[in-house]
Design a protein around this motif. Structure first.
Motif, short mmCIF file in Angstrom:
data_model
loop_
_atom_site.label_atom_id
_atom_site.label_comp_id
_atom_site.label_asym_id
_atom_site.label_seq_id
_atom_site.Cartn_x
_atom_site.Cartn_y
_atom_site.Cartn_z
N MET A 55 0.35 -47.96 8.58
CA MET A 55 1.78 -47.82 8.89
C MET A 55 2.33 -46.51 8.36
O MET A 55 1.78 -45.91 7.44
N LYS A 56 3.42 -46.10 8.96
CA LYS A 56 4.01 -44.81 8.64
C LYS A 56 4.61 -44.81 7.23
O LYS A 56 5.28 -45.75 6.85
N LEU A 57 4.34 -43.72 6.50
CA LEU A 57 4.92 -43.63 5.16
C LEU A 57 6.43 -43.47 5.27
O LEU A 57 6.93 -42.77 6.14
N LYS A 58 7.13 -44.12 4.33
CA LYS A 58 8.60 -44.07 4.36
C LYS A 58 9.13 -43.06 3.37
O LYS A 58 8.39 -42.51 2.56
N LYS A 59 10.42 -42.91 3.43
CA LYS A 59 11.07 -41.87 2.62
C LYS A 59 10.78 -42.04 1.13
O LYS A 59 10.63 -41.04 0.41
N ASP A 60 10.67 -43.28 0.67
CA ASP A 60 10.50 -43.45 -0.78
C ASP A 60 9.18 -42.88 -1.28
O ASP A 60 9.05 -42.57 -2.46
N PHE A 61 8.20 -42.70 -0.37
CA PHE A 61 6.95 -42.06 -0.79
C PHE A 61 7.19 -40.59 -1.13
O PHE A 61 6.60 -40.06 -2.07
N TYR A 62 8.05 -39.95 -0.35
CA TYR A 62 8.23 -38.50 -0.45
C TYR A 62 9.23 -38.06 -1.51
O TYR A 62 9.14 -36.94 -1.99
N ILE A 63 10.19 -38.93 -1.84
CA ILE A 63 11.24 -38.46 -2.75
C ILE A 63 10.91 -38.71 -4.20
O ILE A 63 11.75 -38.49 -5.07
N ARG A 64 9.67 -39.13 -4.49
CA ARG A 64 9.29 -39.26 -5.90
C ARG A 64 9.29 -37.88 -6.56
O ARG A 64 9.14 -36.86 -5.89
N GLU A 65 9.40 -37.88 -7.88
CA GLU A 65 9.62 -36.61 -8.57
C GLU A 65 8.32 -35.91 -8.96
O GLU A 65 8.33 -34.71 -9.20
N ASN A 66 7.21 -36.61 -9.02
CA ASN A 66 5.97 -35.99 -9.48
C ASN A 66 5.14 -35.51 -8.29
O ASN A 66 4.37 -36.25 -7.69
N VAL A 67 5.31 -34.22 -7.96
CA VAL A 67 4.66 -33.68 -6.76
C VAL A 67 3.14 -33.70 -6.90
O VAL A 67 2.41 -33.83 -5.91
N VAL A 68 2.64 -33.58 -8.14
CA VAL A 68 1.20 -33.60 -8.36
C VAL A 68 0.64 -34.98 -8.03
O VAL A 68 -0.42 -35.12 -7.42
N GLN A 69 1.38 -36.01 -8.42
CA GLN A 69 0.98 -37.38 -8.09
C GLN A 69 0.98 -37.60 -6.58
O GLN A 69 0.08 -38.24 -6.03
N ILE A 70 1.97 -37.05 -5.89
CA ILE A 70 2.04 -37.21 -4.44
C ILE A 70 0.85 -36.52 -3.77
O ILE A 70 0.25 -37.06 -2.85
N ALA A 71 0.49 -35.34 -4.26
CA ALA A 71 -0.67 -34.64 -3.71
C ALA A 71 -1.91 -35.50 -3.85
O ALA A 71 -2.73 -35.60 -2.94
N ASN A 72 -2.04 -36.15 -4.99
CA ASN A 72 -3.16 -37.07 -5.22
C ASN A 72 -3.10 -38.26 -4.25
O ASN A 72 -4.11 -38.63 -3.64
N ASP A 73 -1.91 -38.82 -4.10
CA ASP A 73 -1.76 -40.01 -3.26
C ASP A 73 -1.99 -39.72 -1.78
O ASP A 73 -2.29 -40.63 -1.01
N LEU A 74 -1.79 -38.47 -1.35
CA LEU A 74 -1.92 -38.15 0.07
C LEU A 74 -3.37 -38.17 0.54
O LEU A 74 -3.64 -38.27 1.74
N LYS A 133 13.71 -34.69 -4.67
CA LYS A 133 15.10 -34.83 -4.27
C LYS A 133 15.62 -33.55 -3.59
O LYS A 133 14.97 -32.51 -3.66
N LYS A 134 16.78 -33.67 -2.98
CA LYS A 134 17.43 -32.50 -2.42
C LYS A 134 17.65 -31.46 -3.51
O LYS A 134 17.90 -31.82 -4.66
N GLU A 135 17.50 -30.19 -3.15
CA GLU A 135 17.67 -29.05 -4.06
C GLU A 135 16.54 -28.90 -5.07
O GLU A 135 16.63 -28.09 -5.97
N VAL A 136 15.48 -29.70 -4.94
CA VAL A 136 14.29 -29.50 -5.77
C VAL A 136 13.14 -29.12 -4.83
O VAL A 136 12.66 -29.95 -4.08
N PRO A 137 12.72 -27.84 -4.86
CA PRO A 137 11.81 -27.30 -3.83
C PRO A 137 10.33 -27.55 -4.09
O PRO A 137 9.55 -26.61 -4.20
N ASP A 138 9.92 -28.81 -4.19
CA ASP A 138 8.51 -29.13 -4.37
C ASP A 138 7.85 -29.36 -3.01
O ASP A 138 8.50 -29.81 -2.07
N ALA A 139 6.54 -29.07 -2.92
CA ALA A 139 5.83 -29.29 -1.66
C ALA A 139 4.35 -29.48 -1.91
O ALA A 139 3.82 -29.09 -2.95
N VAL A 140 3.68 -30.10 -0.93
CA VAL A 140 2.23 -30.29 -0.99
C VAL A 140 1.61 -29.64 0.24
O VAL A 140 1.98 -29.95 1.37
N LEU A 141 0.67 -28.73 0.00
CA LEU A 141 -0.05 -28.07 1.08
C LEU A 141 -1.23 -28.94 1.52
O LEU A 141 -2.01 -29.40 0.68
#
Length: 196
Positions: free
Chosen positions: A1-20, A91-99
């Motif tokens: 199923m499609k990931l929802k917004k709550d997956f993306y707005i977490r604050e730890n970008v390194v953790q999100i990179a791992n989770d992806l 969050k908005k105004e926090v410029p984190d990203a995962v390549l």
DNA sequence: TCAGCGATTAACT
DNA sequence: GTTAATCGCTGAA
């Protein structure tokens, strides 16, 4: 199923990179749906990261999409010939990203290999951010597009990568970032044959 | 306005 | 291992 917004707005970008890792990146371009399993990512930690385009709070026409709320795409054109695809997080105004640096072609490989040579696979993997965008038909028109829409999104199909099969290391091609180039922000899957 | 260069790839030697 | 391809972003003038 499609990931929802709550997956993306977490604050730890390194953790999100791992989770992806193990998630499915899907695009619908020219009415064609193509997808691949994400097997390599890199985290870009916003204003504190010299390797990040938004380092020090830089905000320009190119980088402004990184300041959006997590869950949009950031497509960046590089070396005059390649598009690189990022997932904007936090969050908005926090410029984190995962390549997204590497995928395994999954759905409609016919169209994927129409866009990119099958020879550019390495052990069944499209390794390299430029190849990923080319294979899935990602271009600048997808910059700033919501990942909750129907042009480009990420799905969780229940693939779980054991933490033991994840290699963490320094990022690629960011030597100019000084000590930040050494940060362990790169994630990739090993032993791909064993879980696919 | 404009020179310099980059989160790369493929095709060479 | 080396290098051409190729162009928009960035920062300085």
């Amino acid at each position: 199923m499609k990931l929802k917004k709550d997956f993306y707005i977490r604050e730890n970008v390194v953790q999100i990179a791992n989770d992806l890792l193990g998630k499915i990146l899907v695009t619908k371009v020219d009415g064609k749906i193509t997808s691949g399993i994400i097997v390599e990512t890199e985290a870009y930690n916003g204003i504190y990261d010299k390797a990040c385009h938004a380092y020090g709070g830089r905000k320009t026409d190119r980088t402004k999409v990184m300041y959006e709320e997590g869950g949009v795409s950031y497509v960046y054109f590089c070396y005059g010939m390649h598009y690189l695809f990022n997932v904007v997080t936090n969050k908005k105004e926090v410029p984190d990203a995962v390549l997204i640096r590497g995928i395994i072609p999954l759905k409609n490989k016919k169209w994927i290999f129409q866009r990119i040579s099958e020879r550019s696979l390495k052990n069944g993997v499209l390794n390299g951010p430029g190849k990923v965008t080319k294979a899935l038909g990602i271009n600048k028109s997808l910059n700033g597009v919501s990942l909750l829409g129907n042009q480009i999104w990420i799905e969780d199909d229940g693939i779980l990568i054991p933490q033991n099969d994840i290699i963490v290391g320094p990022r690629i091609g960011v030597d100019y970032a000084g000590e930040d180039a050494l940060l362990p922000y790169r994630f990739l899957v090993k032993n791909i044959d064993s879980w696919i």
